[in-house]
Write a protein that holds these residues in place. Structure first.
Motif, PDB file in Angstrom:
ATOM      1  N   GLU A 131      -4.705   2.344  -6.321  1.00 48.87           N
ATOM      2  CA  GLU A 131      -4.991   1.378  -5.263  1.00 48.87           C
ATOM      3  C   GLU A 131      -5.431   2.101  -3.990  1.00 48.87           C
ATOM      4  O   GLU A 131      -6.430   1.738  -3.362  1.00 48.87           O
ATOM      5  CB  GLU A 131      -3.759   0.525  -4.968  1.00 48.87           C
ATOM      6  CG  GLU A 131      -4.015  -0.502  -3.884  1.00 48.87           C
ATOM      7  CD  GLU A 131      -2.758  -1.234  -3.438  1.00 48.87           C
ATOM      8  OE1 GLU A 131      -2.774  -2.467  -3.453  1.00 48.87           O
ATOM      9  OE2 GLU A 131      -1.749  -0.572  -3.064  1.00 48.87           O
ATOM     10  N   GLU A 132      -4.681   3.129  -3.604  1.00 47.93           N
ATOM     11  CA  GLU A 132      -5.013   3.851  -2.371  1.00 47.93           C
ATOM     12  C   GLU A 132      -6.355   4.579  -2.503  1.00 47.93           C
ATOM     13  O   GLU A 132      -7.170   4.578  -1.575  1.00 47.93           O
ATOM     14  CB  GLU A 132      -3.897   4.846  -2.039  1.00 47.93           C
ATOM     15  CG  GLU A 132      -4.121   5.512  -0.695  1.00 47.93           C
ATOM     16  CD  GLU A 132      -2.927   6.333  -0.219  1.00 47.93           C
ATOM     17  OE1 GLU A 132      -1.922   6.426  -0.949  1.00 47.93           O
ATOM     18  OE2 GLU A 132      -3.022   6.876   0.898  1.00 47.93           O
ATOM     19  N   ALA A 135      -9.069   1.853  -2.244  1.00 49.77           N
ATOM     20  CA  ALA A 135      -9.172   1.274  -0.899  1.00 49.77           C
ATOM     21  C   ALA A 135      -9.829   2.262   0.066  1.00 49.77           C
ATOM     22  O   ALA A 135     -10.704   1.890   0.844  1.00 49.77           O
ATOM     23  CB  ALA A 135      -7.786   0.883  -0.392  1.00 49.77           C
ATOM     24  N   ARG A 136      -9.412   3.518   0.011  1.00 52.56           N
ATOM     25  CA  ARG A 136      -9.931   4.486   0.986  1.00 52.56           C
ATOM     26  C   ARG A 136     -11.342   4.957   0.634  1.00 52.56           C
ATOM     27  O   ARG A 136     -12.079   5.411   1.504  1.00 52.56           O
ATOM     28  CB  ARG A 136      -8.983   5.683   1.114  1.00 52.56           C
ATOM     29  CG  ARG A 136      -7.602   5.309   1.674  1.00 52.56           C
ATOM     30  CD  ARG A 136      -6.841   6.537   2.165  1.00 52.56           C
ATOM     31  NE  ARG A 136      -5.437   6.244   2.411  1.00 52.56           N
ATOM     32  CZ  ARG A 136      -4.961   5.697   3.530  1.00 52.56           C
ATOM     33  NH1 ARG A 136      -5.782   5.368   4.507  1.00 52.56           N
ATOM     34  NH2 ARG A 136      -3.668   5.479   3.670  1.00 52.56           N
TER      35      ARG A 136
ATOM     36  N   GLU B 131     -11.751  -6.531   6.110  1.00 47.20           N
ATOM     37  CA  GLU B 131     -11.355  -5.979   4.819  1.00 47.20           C
ATOM     38  C   GLU B 131     -11.512  -4.469   4.806  1.00 47.20           C
ATOM     39  O   GLU B 131     -10.607  -3.739   4.396  1.00 47.20           O
ATOM     40  CB  GLU B 131     -12.202  -6.599   3.701  1.00 47.20           C
ATOM     41  CG  GLU B 131     -11.808  -6.076   2.328  1.00 47.20           C
ATOM     42  CD  GLU B 131     -12.762  -6.522   1.219  1.00 47.20           C
ATOM     43  OE1 GLU B 131     -12.280  -7.068   0.232  1.00 47.20           O
ATOM     44  OE2 GLU B 131     -14.002  -6.311   1.349  1.00 47.20           O
ATOM     45  N   ALA B 135      -8.523  -1.786   4.459  1.00 43.87           N
ATOM     46  CA  ALA B 135      -8.501  -0.905   3.284  1.00 43.87           C
ATOM     47  C   ALA B 135      -8.491   0.564   3.696  1.00 43.87           C
ATOM     48  O   ALA B 135      -7.729   1.368   3.160  1.00 43.87           O
ATOM     49  CB  ALA B 135      -9.709  -1.193   2.391  1.00 43.87           C
ATOM     50  N   TRP B 138      -4.997   1.327   5.792  1.00 44.38           N
ATOM     51  CA  TRP B 138      -3.719   1.232   5.084  1.00 44.38           C
ATOM     52  C   TRP B 138      -3.774   1.737   3.644  1.00 44.38           C
ATOM     53  O   TRP B 138      -2.752   1.919   3.019  1.00 44.38           O
ATOM     54  CB  TRP B 138      -3.207  -0.211   5.113  1.00 44.38           C
ATOM     55  CG  TRP B 138      -2.525  -0.557   6.398  1.00 44.38           C
ATOM     56  CD1 TRP B 138      -1.186  -0.398   6.684  1.00 44.38           C
ATOM     57  CD2 TRP B 138      -3.116  -1.088   7.595  1.00 44.38           C
ATOM     58  NE1 TRP B 138      -0.936  -0.793   7.974  1.00 44.38           N
ATOM     59  CE2 TRP B 138      -2.092  -1.224   8.556  1.00 44.38           C
ATOM     60  CE3 TRP B 138      -4.404  -1.455   7.956  1.00 44.38           C
ATOM     61  CZ2 TRP B 138      -2.323  -1.713   9.846  1.00 44.38           C
ATOM     62  CZ3 TRP B 138      -4.635  -1.933   9.231  1.00 44.38           C
ATOM     63  CH2 TRP B 138      -3.613  -2.066  10.163  1.00 44.38           C
ATOM     64  N   GLY B 139      -4.987   1.880   3.098  1.00 41.81           N
ATOM     65  CA  GLY B 139      -5.073   2.261   1.697  1.00 41.81           C
ATOM     66  C   GLY B 139      -4.660   1.144   0.758  1.00 41.81           C
ATOM     67  O   GLY B 139      -4.351   1.386  -0.413  1.00 41.81           O
ATOM     68  N   THR B 140      -4.642  -0.062   1.262  1.00 39.84           N
ATOM     69  CA  THR B 140      -4.343  -1.249   0.447  1.00 39.84           C
ATOM     70  C   THR B 140      -4.878  -2.452   1.206  1.00 39.84           C
ATOM     71  O   THR B 140      -5.059  -2.382   2.429  1.00 39.84           O
ATOM     72  CB  THR B 140      -2.828  -1.420   0.207  1.00 39.84           C
ATOM     73  OG1 THR B 140      -2.604  -2.612  -0.571  1.00 39.84           O
ATOM     74  CG2 THR B 140      -2.057  -1.583   1.514  1.00 39.84           C
ATOM     75  N   THR B 141      -5.138  -3.530   0.479  1.00 38.16           N
ATOM     76  CA  THR B 141      -5.470  -4.785   1.154  1.00 38.16           C
ATOM     77  C   THR B 141      -4.471  -5.863   0.745  1.00 38.16           C
ATOM     78  O   THR B 141      -4.740  -7.056   0.899  1.00 38.16           O
ATOM     79  CB  THR B 141      -6.898  -5.254   0.801  1.00 38.16           C
ATOM     80  OG1 THR B 141      -6.989  -5.386  -0.619  1.00 38.16           O
ATOM     81  CG2 THR B 141      -7.952  -4.277   1.286  1.00 38.16           C
TER      82      THR B 141
END
Lengths: 419, 419
Positions: A131-132, A135-136, B131, B135, B138-141
């Motif tokens: 996930e990380e 997202a990044r 978004e 992302a 935080w490295g997440t949504t």
């Protein structure tokens, strides 16, 4: 060749000198198959050839974290080196347990016939927080990102980093190996041609005359700037692309026609395959695209509108702002010395019946032919307007879509082609 | 004071000298109310005081993109300066249209009484891609991130950047203003005390004796290293915190007791409030926490396990790897000269009946008292083990939870306290 590759942990536990490690046979097999033909093989080849230099293999955790947070890693001299896309190798729980139980500090990458292709040494195994990572890297976690579906979603929950050495250069014997030039080979080729400037053009699509105009115009500008022999690196991406992109083998045929028919000058053009999967990660990925070409000797990089972009997978908008790629690239750590050439917009001039730079003062004369439009025309065996693409190149596209017809109704549209 | 602040675009259109701009009254009101009492006010105060230096106001797009992609921005001298958390001001469609229609290059921030608090000059309005911001930060949504719910989810779709000047220092008259020291004031205070080393401790929780042990031990180590007068900056975060954290006013009372009862030495301790909202953004945020304290004169920063971390909002795991904060901080661009002091683990030693550094050789003697456990004890008016926290400090906590009882059944647990 790299199909269904598996890993094997090697003994003895003590690290050997690097020159020995590549030839030492791995007696302890961990027997882990990798899921897809090309993705890990392409990455291993790319890293071993030096595209990601100073990275010497798959990222350990410190490199992975730096790539995710800073899009750059600190080199041995303390300076930041651009590194925006994680270059990692995933293993699952069972693989991790087997490798750790073996006590090995070195792991072999083996192909389907258990033949070792490469050795990963001084390994480090760490958590794969998907996930990380997603997202990044992408700035979204929306479902439907092509590379995520292809290479991350079902990958293992651990990453294994280490220094990588291939046993011998990987060949595919698919008629394209002559285009698979390493950064060192490309630098040699540029030197052989006495290039005093190298400008790189990243592409994953067929070359139309608008692209060609841009490239010939760039060469003209460089000559005007005083360079004597600017050379174009026409550098199609060879790894994974999404299903509606034209496959590599057909694109290479198309590019050959573009040179044969003189749309691009073979004297000042080097065509080679860039061994990387397409991430469609926009501003993050364009840095990787530029950085890798610097390693191959390029000092000018042509960047377009929305580079490495795509539509948002779940919303009716582009995933990235069309200008962010260029802006991020121009500010990226470790790319300070790269000359960025912004992509001028070319469109079909219906008056002059050719592709030309868009002139806003007579905008109604211009026709924008999107990739989707181009594909639709080729699929339907329709002709594009005269002067949109060289006839031989267009014929290749029509042939490609024709070749799909027999397998209609089948879910498998095309063979994966290794980079 | 900053409640229900509104914006106003100012005339004339031509930029004035900066020293003039702050006193020029804004004749054209755009009349935009901000949603929450503290968040924008705290950010404006923080930026204007220099915590985010070299940032001179709210980020323009180039700074925003650099923060998101590189966690650092390039300073005027070409060097990377750490900047990991976007410091931005959102406006909605109507606000954007009104500002653009006014033609203003300067915008005033005004409070509920329409009194101008600050002026934003040389403005730039750009898209607020929430978004992507979430992302990459935080490295997440995942839904449920406290700061996202508080300050981003319902914020406008545009960001307005520019240089910021407050009209006069913002006071809150809540009995805590004496703790609201700017970086310049803190540097003066450290100089006045003849500090030759300043070590900062970021916290958003009551101080127990484990924290205190760590801080006194750090001072001892610095003395052993040869420093003559190391001074502690005890620097509680004063902006937004999530609902189950103890509010600032109660934490400040608790910290006062810790100093009154001699757990920390007032001679070598400076207590001040850090004007920043808590993002709970782990490795990204810890960089901001450290960078801001460097701007206030700190050269040593104590970093703990999972700094600025929290549980994943939708999964049964911590959002961040507990070690990533320390690792990312140690590699972060622009923080090369910061001395990072890893947090040693303290726990309650049941044999010695005091908080002490955890000794794995007799691990059964140690009791780990989590924040949740501590809160549960205080809520139930139970006492923690002797030596866990100074009695006066514990009493404050019990009083705080007592103060909540009358409003039980009400959804509003506490008053927001401005930083």
């Amino acid at each position: 060749m790299a199909t269904q590759a598996a890993f094997a942990a090697s003994f003895p536990q003590l690290a050997q000198r690097r020159s020995d490690s590549a030839v030492a046979a791995p007696p302890a097999r961990v027997g882990v198959a990798v899921r897809r033909r090309s993705s890990k093989g392409v990455a291993a080849r790319g890293v071993s050839e030096g595209w990601a230099s100073p990275l010497r293999g798959f990222m350990r955790e410190s490199e992975f974290l730096q790539a995710l947070h800073f899009n750059a890693i600190r080199g041995d001299d303390g300076r930041m080196v651009n590194m925006s896309v994680p270059i990692v190798l995933a293993v699952d729980d069972a693989q991790r347990r087997a490798i750790e139980a073996s006590g090995a500090r070195r792991v072999a990458l083996v192909d389907a016939s258990d033949r070792p292709l490469a050795v990963l040494s001084d390994i480090e195994i760490y958590k794969h927080n998907k996930e990380e990572r997603i997202a990044r890297t992408w700035g979204t976690t929306a479902p439907g990102l092509p590379y995520v579906d292809e290479a991350i979603k079902n990958a293992g929950d651990w990453l294994i980093g280490g220094d990588l050495e291939v046993i011998e250069p990987i060949k595919y014997n698919d008629g394209l190996d002559q285009y698979r030039l390493s950064p060192a080979q490309l630098r040699e080729e540029f030197a052989r041609r006495n290039a005093d400037a190298v400008f790189a053009f990243q592409l994953r699509n067929p070359v139309h005359n608008g692209h060609a105009l841009l490239m010939t115009d760039t060469r003209k500008c460089l000559l005007e700037m005083g360079y004597k022999n600017p050379v174009l690196l026409l550098h199609p991406l060879g790894g994974f692309t999404k299903a509606d992109d034209v496959p590599l083998s057909w694109r290479m045929k198309q590019h050959e026609k573009v040179l044969e028919e003189g749309v691009l000058n073979p004297e000042s053009t080097v065509v080679a395959i860039f061994p990387s999967p397409m991430h469609y990660a926009g501003p993050t990925e364009v840095q990787w695209h530029a950085k890798a070409r610097i390693n191959a000797g390029a000092n000018f990089y042509i960047v377009g509108r929305d580079p490495a972009g795509m539509g948002h997978p779940t919303e009716k908008r582009d995933l990235y702002d069309a200008d962010h790629g260029k802006k991020v690239l121009s500010m990226a750590p470790g790319l300070e010395r790269l000359n960025i050439l912004p992509f001028k917009v070319a469109a079909y001039d219906t008056k002059q019946k050719k592709m030309d730079f868009f002139d806003p003062s007579r905008k109604d004369d211009f026709l924008f032919i999107s990739g989707t439009k181009m594909r639709t025309l080729a699929k339907n065996r329709q002709s594009p307007p005269d002067g949109f693409m060289c006839p031989g190149g267009w014929k290749v596209l029509v042939e490609y879509y024709d070749s799909l017809t027999p397998s209609e109704g089948s879910s498998k549209l095309r063979e994966p082609v290794a980079a």
